[in-house]
Design an enzyme around this catalytic site. Structure first.
Site, PDB file in Angstrom:
ATOM      1  N   LYS A  75       0.784  -1.208  -0.176  1.00 52.01           N
ATOM      2  CA  LYS A  75      -0.050  -0.125  -0.086  1.00 52.01           C
ATOM      3  C   LYS A  75       1.010   1.221  -0.034  1.00 52.01           C
ATOM      4  CE  LYS A  75      -2.178   3.636   1.958  1.00 52.01           C
ATOM      5  NZ  LYS A  75      -1.757   4.731   2.754  1.00 52.01           N
ATOM      6  N   GLY A 114       0.471   8.845   0.704  1.00 44.69           N
ATOM      7  CA  GLY A 114       1.141  10.194   1.334  1.00 44.69           C
ATOM      8  C   GLY A 114       2.358  10.886   0.371  1.00 44.69           C
ATOM      9  N   GLY A 125      -5.173  10.736  -0.636  1.00 41.04           N
ATOM     10  CA  GLY A 125      -6.046  11.862   0.062  1.00 41.04           C
ATOM     11  C   GLY A 125      -5.421  13.342  -0.419  1.00 41.04           C
ATOM     12  N   ASP A 165      -5.616   1.497   3.235  1.00 42.28           N
ATOM     13  CA  ASP A 165      -4.805   0.403   4.173  1.00 42.28           C
ATOM     14  C   ASP A 165      -5.621  -0.623   4.214  1.00 42.28           C
ATOM     15  OD1 ASP A 165      -2.709   2.309   4.769  1.00 42.28           O
ATOM     16  OD2 ASP A 165      -4.023   3.524   6.220  1.00 42.28           O
ATOM     17  N   LYS A 212      -3.581   1.984   9.809  1.00 34.88           N
ATOM     18  CA  LYS A 212      -2.482   1.382   9.204  1.00 34.88           C
ATOM     19  C   LYS A 212      -2.266   0.151  10.319  1.00 34.88           C
ATOM     20  CE  LYS A 212      -0.859   5.719   7.591  1.00 34.88           C
ATOM     21  NZ  LYS A 212      -1.519   5.478   6.397  1.00 34.88           N
TER      22      LYS A 212
END
Length: 293
Positions: free
Chosen positions: A33, A36, A69, A193, A250
């Protein structure tokens, strides 16, 4: 230190260190995954693509699940749509889910696919909607124990990995965006996640790797920045109430994965160049590893 600074003996030592790990994980599926800063920084995107190709050529079968995001928030802002969060979850209206689908499946996904395919035509982009890969139901936010409706935010209740298995069998690297179909006909925004963990369990993966923006789980944050290198699922469950809000999903994903049959789950700092290779192919590894008790 650059490759030019390493003498031939040191290079050989690095390769020899990787040998037992190549033997151990060859043929296994690794679900990774990403999100960010690891997706926002061009240099990190490039090194991540190299890592994926190295894994494939080394005989592993990497699968990527991504969110986005930051990119969604930026695009909503450009469209004059305010981003609202409740209990850490994005309030998702029908207007917002259209933007989420467009950004995740149409921009972020294709950026990752294109970066990987610079090294060979192996990456294939998918959405969690494709072939009913992820099915979700509406998930409320909990505020002081009270459920609050936040729109088209979903919780995954079923995973059908058939399309992913077919791509892996064909030597491809599936790259999957974290949206899901609903049995009610709606489309849901789901946590990447959680999606990665669900897919790792469904595929019988040998590892789940979650890339984030911190080095791992701190032993006593904020008093200490010492990272816990190994945790059992039982130890992690006890530690969960002390974790920072951003780390909870997470580590819940790691807990779900190892209790669902995945032998190892890792949280790594995605801001570190070649973090995936350092975790898999070195004796010391990096980040925090979670294993079943």
């Amino acid at each position: 230190m650059t490759p030019l600074d390493v003498n031939p003996s040191e290079k050989a030592a690095v390769l020899i260190e990787a040998l037992p790990w190549l033997d151990r994980f060859s043929g296994q599926t690794v679900v990774i995954k990403t999100g960010g800063r690891a997706m926002d920084d061009p240099g990190l995107r490039a090194s991540f693509a190299q890592d994926l190709m190295f894994l494939r050529y080394a005989g592993l079968r990497p699968v990527v699940v991504h969110g986005g995001g930051l990119q969604v928030t930026e695009h909503l802002s450009r469209l004059g749509i305010e981003s609202t969060f409740t209990a850490g979850l994005r309030v998702t209206t029908p207007e917002t889910i259209d933007v989420i689908r467009m950004v995740l499946a149409g921009k972020v996904n294709k950026d990752i696919v294109g970066q990987v395919n610079r090294h060979g035509p192996v990456a294939v982009g998918l959405s969690g909607e494709d072939a009913n890969l992820f099915t979700a139901v509406r998930k409320p936010a909990l505020i002081d124990g009270v459920p609050v409706d936040i729109g088209l935010v979903g919780e995954i209740v079923a995973t059908d990995p058939g399309a992913v298995r077919a791509l892996l069998a064909d030597g491809r690297i599936p790259v999957i965006s974290s949206v899901a179909r609903g049995e009610d006909g709606d489309v849901y925004n789901v946590n990447a996640d959680t999606a990665a963990a669900a897919l790792a369990v469904a595929l019988g993966a040998g590892k789940l790797i979650v890339l984030t923006d911190v080095p791992g789980v701190y032993r006593d944050w904020p008093a200490s920045t010492e990272v816990i290198s190994n945790l059992t699922d039982v130890e992690l469950e006890k530690l969960m109430p002390t974790l920072a809000t951003g780390m909870i999903p997470k580590m819940e994903a790691c807990l779900y994965a190892v209790r669902g049959g995945v032998p190892q789950a890792h949280v790594l700092d995605g801001r570190s160049t070649h973090a995936v290779l350092l975790e898999i192919f070195t004796d010391s590894g990096i980040g925090t590893m979670v294993v079943p008790s």
